[in-house]
Write an enzyme that holds these catalytic residues in place. Structure first.
Site, short mmCIF file in Angstrom:
data_model
loop_
_atom_site.label_atom_id
_atom_site.label_comp_id
_atom_site.label_asym_id
_atom_site.label_seq_id
_atom_site.Cartn_x
_atom_site.Cartn_y
_atom_site.Cartn_z
N GLU A 1 -3.61 7.51 -5.77
CA GLU A 1 -3.60 6.88 -7.09
C GLU A 1 -4.82 7.31 -7.89
OE1 GLU A 1 -3.32 2.67 -6.40
OE2 GLU A 1 -1.31 2.80 -5.53
N HIS B 1 0.00 0.01 -10.09
CA HIS B 1 -0.73 -0.88 -9.18
C HIS B 1 -1.29 -2.09 -9.93
CE1 HIS B 1 -3.00 -0.85 -5.08
NE2 HIS B 1 -2.68 -2.09 -5.45
N ARG C 1 0.85 -1.19 0.00
CA ARG C 1 0.00 0.00 0.00
C ARG C 1 0.88 1.24 0.00
NH1 ARG C 1 -3.16 -2.80 -1.66
NH2 ARG C 1 -5.23 -3.38 -0.92
#
Length: 321
Positions: free
Chosen positions: A268, A287, A239
């Site tokens: 993000e 990601h 994370r």
């Protein structure tokens, strides 16, 4: 008997969803790449019996307290920090996630990110694209070895263990820090449990695989980076908020650590002007830890299986609360 109404917050392939329409009355956001709007999420939350959510869908107290009939949220991720689980439990809303099915896929990506940062793979690819490949020189794009180095894994959960197995194949020494010791992992892989500070000081590659909690928020800060070797490379595939991005940038710019590989960020998505993208010694990914077709399909099916089981009166396969 009426089928329970479930709303899916992103467009999923119909071949995945179709078999579940026999058990569920399914509504679905019509776009694959664009998140469901806040207004639509609030509207559907108020009338749905169940939701299938993405990690980007914020299910906070303000939203959850206004849901009259919502009974279950199936989150398509291992992490669930987008959901206020305490509030969900207060209102007797079941929460599920998708562990296990993405373990090896995410570990593959994490180790690939480590290797890309170590061997300057992205930089070398760009070097050719920029038409800069000329005469051979002894240290042209020379990186650093992975084999026989020391990896320090912060967070030895399922994915952390899978990363450690990959590291063992490269004859790496494995250090780890976790909330609790994993004796079986130590016996299987020869991993050594150390305190966090020792992990920072001894590791050539520091890999963050820990969930985001109050304790891990910004645990990788200026002080942590200062304790790492100057030759060390920092990898984060858990994370983004476990690291302070400004402190990481400062440490990299000052040469206090050698490089970084990042699949996650505090906010993000990031844009092309993000400061960390300026640095050649940083590899950034959007990601994509679990992003293979096979694994994402497994995650979708697990969410839908959890919903069906719940509405058939059974315990879901992967409950969080």
């Amino acid at each position: 008997m009426n089928k329970p109404y479930v709303y899916i917050t992103r467009l999923l392939p119909e071949e995945i969803v179709k078999p579940y329409r026999n058990h569920l009355n399914i509504g679905m956001w019509e776009k694959e790449e664009e998140p469901v709007s806040k207004e639509k999420l609030e509207e559907e939350s108020q009338k749905a019996d169940g939701l299938l959510t993405m990690l980007t869908d914020l299910m906070d107290e303000g939203l959850l307290k206004n849901t009259d009939g919502l009974k279950i949220i199936a989150n398509m991720a291992v992490g669930y920090d987008n959901i206020d689980v305490d509030t969900a439990s207060k209102f007797e809303i079941k929460v599920t996630n998708t562990p296990d099915v993405l373990t090896d896929t995410t570990a593959d990506l994490t180790f690939g990110l480590l290797m890309a940062a170590a061997r300057r793979i992205i930089e070398a690819n760009q070097y050719i694209k920029d038409d800069r490949w000329g005469p051979w020189s002894p240290l042209l794009l020379a990186g650093t070895d992975v084999h026989h180095k020391t990896i320090g894994i912060f967070g030895m959960g399922r994915i952390g263990e899978a990363v450690a197995r990959r590291a063992s194949g490269f004859d790496m020494d494995i250090l780890y820090h976790n909330r609790s010791r994993k004796k079986e992992t130590e016996d299987e892989l020869g991993a050594e449990f150390v305190e966090f500070e020792e992990l920072l000081k001894k590791s050539d590659y520091v890999v963050c695989m820990a969930p985001l909690t109050d304790e891990t928020h910004h645990i990788f800060d200026r002080d942590a980076f200062n304790k790492m070797k100057k030759e060390a490379i920092f990898i984060n595939a858990s994370r983004g908020a476990t690291m302070n991005e400004e402190d990481l940038y400062t440490a990299l710019e000052a040469g206090e650590i050698a490089g970084a590989g990042l699949d996650v960020f505090e906010q993000e998505p990031i844009g092309k002007n993000h400061p960390l993208l300026e640095l050649n010694q940083v590899v950034c990914l959007p990601h994509i830890g679990s992003a293979t077709v096979e694994t994402r399909h497994k995650m979708m099916r697990l969410c839908l299986d959890n919903l069906v089981k719940y509405f058939e009166g059974e315990e879901p396969l992967t409950s969080v609360n």
